[in-house]
Design a protein around this motif. Structure first.
Motif, PDB file in Angstrom:
ATOM      1  N   ARG A  69       0.925  -1.209  -0.025  1.00  0.00           N
ATOM      2  CA  ARG A  69       0.029   0.056   0.123  1.00  0.00           C
ATOM      3  C   ARG A  69       0.777   1.251  -0.017  1.00  0.00           C
ATOM      4  O   ARG A  69       0.816   2.102   0.817  1.00  0.00           O
ATOM      5  CB  ARG A  69      -1.056   0.016   1.213  1.00  0.00           C
ATOM      6  CG  ARG A  69      -1.708  -1.273   1.385  1.00  0.00           C
ATOM      7  CD  ARG A  69      -2.202  -1.810   0.284  1.00  0.00           C
ATOM      8  NE  ARG A  69      -3.438  -1.095  -0.497  1.00  0.00           N
ATOM      9  CZ  ARG A  69      -3.803  -1.217  -1.734  1.00  0.00           C
ATOM     10  NH1 ARG A  69      -3.053  -2.031  -2.402  1.00  0.00           N
ATOM     11  NH2 ARG A  69      -4.773  -0.333  -2.228  1.00  0.00           N
ATOM     12  N   THR A  78      -6.751  -1.140  -5.580  1.00  0.00           N
ATOM     13  CA  THR A  78      -7.671  -2.151  -4.897  1.00  0.00           C
ATOM     14  C   THR A  78      -8.760  -2.734  -5.620  1.00  0.00           C
ATOM     15  O   THR A  78      -9.503  -2.223  -6.185  1.00  0.00           O
ATOM     16  CB  THR A  78      -8.538  -1.532  -3.850  1.00  0.00           C
ATOM     17  OG1 THR A  78      -7.561  -0.802  -2.736  1.00  0.00           O
ATOM     18  CG2 THR A  78      -9.244  -2.455  -2.812  1.00  0.00           C
ATOM     19  N   GLU A  83     -13.809  -7.110  -2.316  1.00  0.00           N
ATOM     20  CA  GLU A  83     -12.980  -5.718  -1.778  1.00  0.00           C
ATOM     21  C   GLU A  83     -12.805  -6.024  -0.125  1.00  0.00           C
ATOM     22  O   GLU A  83     -11.759  -5.541   0.155  1.00  0.00           O
ATOM     23  CB  GLU A  83     -13.698  -4.511  -2.148  1.00  0.00           C
ATOM     24  CG  GLU A  83     -12.953  -3.419  -2.092  1.00  0.00           C
ATOM     25  CD  GLU A  83     -13.863  -2.159  -2.512  1.00  0.00           C
ATOM     26  OE1 GLU A  83     -13.249  -1.011  -2.247  1.00  0.00           O
ATOM     27  OE2 GLU A  83     -14.838  -2.190  -3.040  1.00  0.00           O
ATOM     28  N   TRP A  86      -9.837  -7.765   0.415  1.00  0.00           N
ATOM     29  CA  TRP A  86      -8.518  -7.560   0.076  1.00  0.00           C
ATOM     30  C   TRP A  86      -8.091  -6.136   1.047  1.00  0.00           C
ATOM     31  O   TRP A  86      -6.935  -6.130   1.384  1.00  0.00           O
ATOM     32  CB  TRP A  86      -8.486  -6.510  -1.524  1.00  0.00           C
ATOM     33  CG  TRP A  86      -8.517  -7.831  -2.446  1.00  0.00           C
ATOM     34  CD1 TRP A  86      -9.518  -8.287  -3.330  1.00  0.00           C
ATOM     35  CD2 TRP A  86      -7.325  -8.495  -2.760  1.00  0.00           C
ATOM     36  NE1 TRP A  86      -8.992  -9.371  -4.177  1.00  0.00           N
ATOM     37  CE2 TRP A  86      -7.486  -9.581  -4.062  1.00  0.00           C
ATOM     38  CE3 TRP A  86      -5.934  -8.471  -2.349  1.00  0.00           C
ATOM     39  CZ2 TRP A  86      -6.676 -10.441  -4.275  1.00  0.00           C
ATOM     40  CZ3 TRP A  86      -5.081  -9.314  -2.793  1.00  0.00           C
ATOM     41  CH2 TRP A  86      -5.464 -10.247  -3.835  1.00  0.00           C
ATOM     42  N   LEU A  87      -9.127  -5.383   1.510  1.00  0.00           N
ATOM     43  CA  LEU A  87      -8.736  -4.546   2.182  1.00  0.00           C
ATOM     44  C   LEU A  87      -8.226  -4.896   3.720  1.00  0.00           C
ATOM     45  O   LEU A  87      -7.180  -4.485   4.138  1.00  0.00           O
ATOM     46  CB  LEU A  87     -10.106  -3.589   2.546  1.00  0.00           C
ATOM     47  CG  LEU A  87     -10.338  -2.745   1.107  1.00  0.00           C
ATOM     48  CD1 LEU A  87     -11.978  -1.901   1.690  1.00  0.00           C
ATOM     49  CD2 LEU A  87      -9.506  -1.768   0.883  1.00  0.00           C
TER      50      LEU A  87
END
Length: 142
Positions: A69, A78, A83, A86-87
């Motif tokens: 990141r 992203t 999602e 992944w976050l």
């Protein structure tokens, strides 16, 4: 929406290397050409730094902009599918990086992070390594 099937996506992700990546090899090549000698992936240090300069007490990590990141970098995207997963994964990666850096600093090591996007221009990388590593050499001689 992911354009690959789950099986194909799994195959692609399985091939992502953890060491000896192109950015890491680029940093190693430049550091070696500058006359610096280093050890690779020392298992006895937190986070197994990509390059360790024992005489300088410097641990260098070559971080991929996507996985770690890199703030403001165009490569730190992203994925749109899954999602939430992944976050969460990215948050864990960043937390682990911070923990490893603080553990190394507590052991008396200086931590340097070179981002994948910084390895694309050899001259810029050379100047960055020169600044980071020669600075440490002058500190040690005081």
């Amino acid at each position: 929406m992911d354009t690959l099937t789950p099986e194909r996506r799994s195959d692609v992700m399985r091939r992502v290397k953890q060491k000896d990546t192109r950015p890491e090899l680029c940093v190693r090549r430049v550091a070696h050409a500058m006359g610096f000698r280093f050890r690779l992936h020392r298992k006895d240090l937190p986070g197994r730094p990509d390059l360790v300069f024992p005489k300088l007490r410097v641990c260098l990590f070559v971080h991929g902009c996507f996985w770690h990141r890199h703030v403001g970098c165009r490569f730190a995207t992203t994925p749109k599918s899954n999602e939430k997963f992944w976050l969460s994964k990215f948050d864990r990666n960043v937390e682990r990086d911070e923990r490893n850096a603080s553990d190394l600093e507590a052991l008396g090591w200086r931590v340097v992070v070179v981002w994948e996007c910084e390895t694309r221009d050899a001259e810029t990388l050379f100047q960055r390594l020169k600044r980071e590593l020669t600075e440490r050499m002058t500190e040690g001689s005081k």
